[in-house]
Write a protein that holds these residues in place. Sequence first.
Motif, PDB file in Angstrom:
ATOM      1  N   PRO A  70       0.821  -1.217   0.000  1.00 50.32           N
ATOM      2  CA  PRO A  70       0.000   0.000   0.000  1.00 50.32           C
ATOM      3  C   PRO A  70       0.851   1.262   0.000  1.00 50.32           C
ATOM      4  CG  PRO A  70       0.144  -0.880   2.212  1.00 50.32           C
ATOM      5  CD  PRO A  70       0.854  -1.873   1.319  1.00 50.32           C
ATOM      6  N   LEU A  71       0.214   2.361  -0.328  1.00 52.15           N
ATOM      7  CA  LEU A  71       0.824   3.669  -0.123  1.00 52.15           C
ATOM      8  C   LEU A  71       0.562   4.102   1.315  1.00 52.15           C
ATOM      9  CD1 LEU A  71      -0.177   5.626  -3.363  1.00 52.15           C
ATOM     10  CD2 LEU A  71       2.112   4.858  -2.732  1.00 52.15           C
ATOM     11  N   VAL A  72       1.606   4.583   1.986  1.00 53.08           N
ATOM     12  CA  VAL A  72       1.477   5.019   3.373  1.00 53.08           C
ATOM     13  C   VAL A  72       2.185   6.359   3.538  1.00 53.08           C
ATOM     14  CG1 VAL A  72       1.313   2.659   4.284  1.00 53.08           C
ATOM     15  CG2 VAL A  72       3.562   3.758   4.066  1.00 53.08           C
ATOM     16  N   VAL A  73       1.798   7.100   4.569  1.00 49.07           N
ATOM     17  CA  VAL A  73       2.488   8.338   4.903  1.00 49.07           C
ATOM     18  C   VAL A  73       3.840   7.987   5.518  1.00 49.07           C
ATOM     19  CG1 VAL A  73       2.466  10.408   6.332  1.00 49.07           C
ATOM     20  CG2 VAL A  73       0.355   9.610   5.253  1.00 49.07           C
ATOM     21  N   HIS A  74       4.899   8.498   4.921  1.00 50.66           N
ATOM     22  CA  HIS A  74       6.230   8.170   5.423  1.00 50.66           C
ATOM     23  C   HIS A  74       6.531   9.028   6.648  1.00 50.66           C
ATOM     24  CE1 HIS A  74      10.487   7.343   5.570  1.00 50.66           C
ATOM     25  NE2 HIS A  74      10.328   6.394   4.647  1.00 50.66           N
ATOM     26  N   GLU A 130      10.165  16.431   6.969  1.00 51.55           N
ATOM     27  CA  GLU A 130      10.584  17.242   5.826  1.00 51.55           C
ATOM     28  C   GLU A 130       9.487  18.236   5.438  1.00 51.55           C
ATOM     29  OE1 GLU A 130      13.704  17.198   4.193  1.00 51.55           O
ATOM     30  OE2 GLU A 130      14.093  16.178   6.093  1.00 51.55           O
ATOM     31  N   LEU A 131       8.235  17.774   5.463  1.00 48.89           N
ATOM     32  CA  LEU A 131       7.133  18.684   5.146  1.00 48.89           C
ATOM     33  C   LEU A 131       7.049  19.813   6.175  1.00 48.89           C
ATOM     34  CD1 LEU A 131       4.075  16.544   3.975  1.00 48.89           C
ATOM     35  CD2 LEU A 131       5.850  17.635   2.601  1.00 48.89           C
ATOM     36  N   HIS A 132       7.220  19.476   7.429  1.00 48.57           N
ATOM     37  CA  HIS A 132       7.169  20.502   8.477  1.00 48.57           C
ATOM     38  C   HIS A 132       8.262  21.548   8.252  1.00 48.57           C
ATOM     39  CE1 HIS A 132       6.458  22.244  12.453  1.00 48.57           C
ATOM     40  NE2 HIS A 132       7.779  22.276  12.593  1.00 48.57           N
ATOM     41  N   ALA A 133       9.478  21.079   7.955  1.00 44.90           N
ATOM     42  CA  ALA A 133      10.582  22.011   7.734  1.00 44.90           C
ATOM     43  C   ALA A 133      10.320  22.889   6.521  1.00 44.90           C
ATOM     44  CB  ALA A 133      11.880  21.234   7.560  1.00 44.90           C
ATOM     45  N   PRO A 156      10.821  15.087  -0.558  1.00 46.02           N
ATOM     46  CA  PRO A 156      11.714  13.971  -0.888  1.00 46.02           C
ATOM     47  C   PRO A 156      11.203  13.099  -2.023  1.00 46.02           C
ATOM     48  CG  PRO A 156      10.418  13.437   1.040  1.00 46.02           C
ATOM     49  CD  PRO A 156      10.086  14.865   0.695  1.00 46.02           C
ATOM     50  N   GLY A 157      12.137  12.366  -2.604  1.00 52.67           N
ATOM     51  CA  GLY A 157      11.802  11.223  -3.424  1.00 52.67           C
ATOM     52  C   GLY A 157      11.885   9.980  -2.555  1.00 52.67           C
ATOM     53  N   PHE A 158      11.867   8.812  -3.188  1.00 52.56           N
ATOM     54  CA  PHE A 158      11.938   7.587  -2.399  1.00 52.56           C
ATOM     55  C   PHE A 158      12.695   6.511  -3.166  1.00 52.56           C
ATOM     56  CE2 PHE A 158       8.124   7.233  -4.964  1.00 52.56           C
ATOM     57  CZ  PHE A 158       8.042   5.890  -5.326  1.00 52.56           C
ATOM     58  N   HIS A 159      13.203   5.532  -2.399  1.00 53.51           N
ATOM     59  CA  HIS A 159      13.892   4.413  -3.053  1.00 53.51           C
ATOM     60  C   HIS A 159      13.528   3.117  -2.367  1.00 53.51           C
ATOM     61  CE1 HIS A 159      17.164   3.810   0.000  1.00 53.51           C
ATOM     62  NE2 HIS A 159      16.966   5.097   0.228  1.00 53.51           N
ATOM     63  N   ILE A 160      13.517   2.063  -3.157  1.00 48.34           N
ATOM     64  CA  ILE A 160      13.196   0.729  -2.674  1.00 48.34           C
ATOM     65  C   ILE A 160      13.694  -0.283  -3.701  1.00 48.34           C
ATOM     66  CG2 ILE A 160      10.871   0.781  -3.715  1.00 48.34           C
ATOM     67  CD1 ILE A 160       9.893  -0.836  -1.255  1.00 48.34           C
ATOM     68  N   ARG A 161      14.368  -1.312  -3.242  1.00 50.83           N
ATOM     69  CA  ARG A 161      14.857  -2.414  -4.084  1.00 50.83           C
ATOM     70  C   ARG A 161      15.625  -1.905  -5.301  1.00 50.83           C
ATOM     71  NH1 ARG A 161      10.116  -6.748  -4.859  1.00 50.83           N
ATOM     72  NH2 ARG A 161      11.571  -7.325  -6.524  1.00 50.83           N
ATOM     73  N   ARG A 162      16.621  -1.088  -5.044  1.00 51.47           N
ATOM     74  CA  ARG A 162      17.525  -0.565  -6.077  1.00 51.47           C
ATOM     75  C   ARG A 162      16.789   0.268  -7.131  1.00 51.47           C
ATOM     76  NH1 ARG A 162      22.726  -3.152  -6.092  1.00 51.47           N
ATOM     77  NH2 ARG A 162      22.992  -2.534  -8.267  1.00 51.47           N
ATOM     78  N   ILE A 191       4.055  12.887   0.506  1.00 53.53           N
ATOM     79  CA  ILE A 191       4.865  11.897   1.217  1.00 53.53           C
ATOM     80  C   ILE A 191       4.123  10.577   1.394  1.00 53.53           C
ATOM     81  CG2 ILE A 191       6.355  13.550   2.394  1.00 53.53           C
ATOM     82  CD1 ILE A 191       4.526  13.113   4.897  1.00 53.53           C
ATOM     83  N   HIS A 192       3.134  10.323   0.538  1.00 58.86           N
ATOM     84  CA  HIS A 192       2.520   8.997   0.454  1.00 58.86           C
ATOM     85  C   HIS A 192       3.381   8.155  -0.490  1.00 58.86           C
ATOM     86  CE1 HIS A 192      -0.977  10.832   2.340  1.00 58.86           C
ATOM     87  NE2 HIS A 192      -1.549   9.635   2.414  1.00 58.86           N
ATOM     88  N   PHE A 193       4.105   7.214   0.093  1.00 53.88           N
ATOM     89  CA  PHE A 193       5.039   6.394  -0.671  1.00 53.88           C
ATOM     90  C   PHE A 193       4.747   4.918  -0.447  1.00 53.88           C
ATOM     91  CE2 PHE A 193       8.134  10.098   0.069  1.00 53.88           C
ATOM     92  CZ  PHE A 193       7.836  10.670  -1.159  1.00 53.88           C
ATOM     93  N   PRO A 194       5.272   4.042  -1.308  1.00 54.96           N
ATOM     94  CA  PRO A 194       5.084   2.606  -1.094  1.00 54.96           C
ATOM     95  C   PRO A 194       5.625   2.160   0.259  1.00 54.96           C
ATOM     96  CG  PRO A 194       5.877   3.025  -3.313  1.00 54.96           C
ATOM     97  CD  PRO A 194       5.961   4.321  -2.583  1.00 54.96           C
ATOM     98  N   GLU A 195       4.872   1.349   0.930  1.00 55.25           N
ATOM     99  CA  GLU A 195       5.284   0.862   2.245  1.00 55.25           C
ATOM    100  C   GLU A 195       6.641   0.156   2.159  1.00 55.25           C
ATOM    101  OE1 GLU A 195       2.704  -1.134   5.693  1.00 55.25           O
ATOM    102  OE2 GLU A 195       3.088  -2.498   4.005  1.00 55.25           O
TER     103      GLU A 195
END
Length: 254
Positions: A88-92, A98-101, A136-142, A119-123
């Motif tokens: 699922p997509l979740v709030v990271h 980062e959003l607060h800053a 931010p961006g995000f990374h998972i499994r290369r 900031i809803h990214f893959p779990e």
Amino acid sequence: MGFGAFVIGDEILSGKREDRHFRWLAEALAARGLRLSWLTCLGDDEEALTAAFRRSFAGGDTVFSFGGIGNTPDDRTRQAAAAALGVPLVVHPEGEAELHARFCVELGVEITPERRLLIHFPEGCALIPNPVNRIPGFHIRRHYFVPGFPQMAHPMIEWALDHFHRDEFVTAPRVERALLLTGPDAHESGLLGLMERIVAAYPDLRLFSLPSHRGTERVHLELGVEGAPERVEKAMTEILQEIERRGIGWRWRE
């Protein structure tokens, strides 16, 4: 494993915007002794994106994905990545900071539900810091997912390379040498046997051939290899011996 890339956005496929990532990424990888194996341009269709990500996750390459991670309805990259992974997509949680800053501290505004979508990214993913606006961006499994804006995307990809792939950098010197062949016998089909012998004898080198034309007139054929200096010199000696034996005109490419 190789390095691949997706450039995502209907605006790229329609020609409204030009891709500004391919050349930069190829040069960024080359500066670290690496090569880009493939690049695919895709639109914003979620089903097509999901299918492409599912294949790339299964393939094992390191993949850089540019674009489609905003919060507007046409940005479907994050949703497609989650679907391809079956999560699922979740709030990271780190994304909240980062959003607060960015919004509360720097801009003095509230974090609205619409902004929280950023900031809803893959779990299970981790963040890629954005030095421009902290979204931010995000990374998972290369796989590394960054915005389509080059001023943000490029330093984010460099951060990922230097943090997670430094042990893959090729620090040994590599060179490229090539001949420019001319005349009626300077065509690829007649030189295939020579090329195949060089590839078999020097699997550690990259052989390339590139015909050049001016209109319908053939100007020359560029033939060369790239790799470790001493191996390049040896391979080019063999190539040159065969070229001279056949009486094909040649000069060194500058």
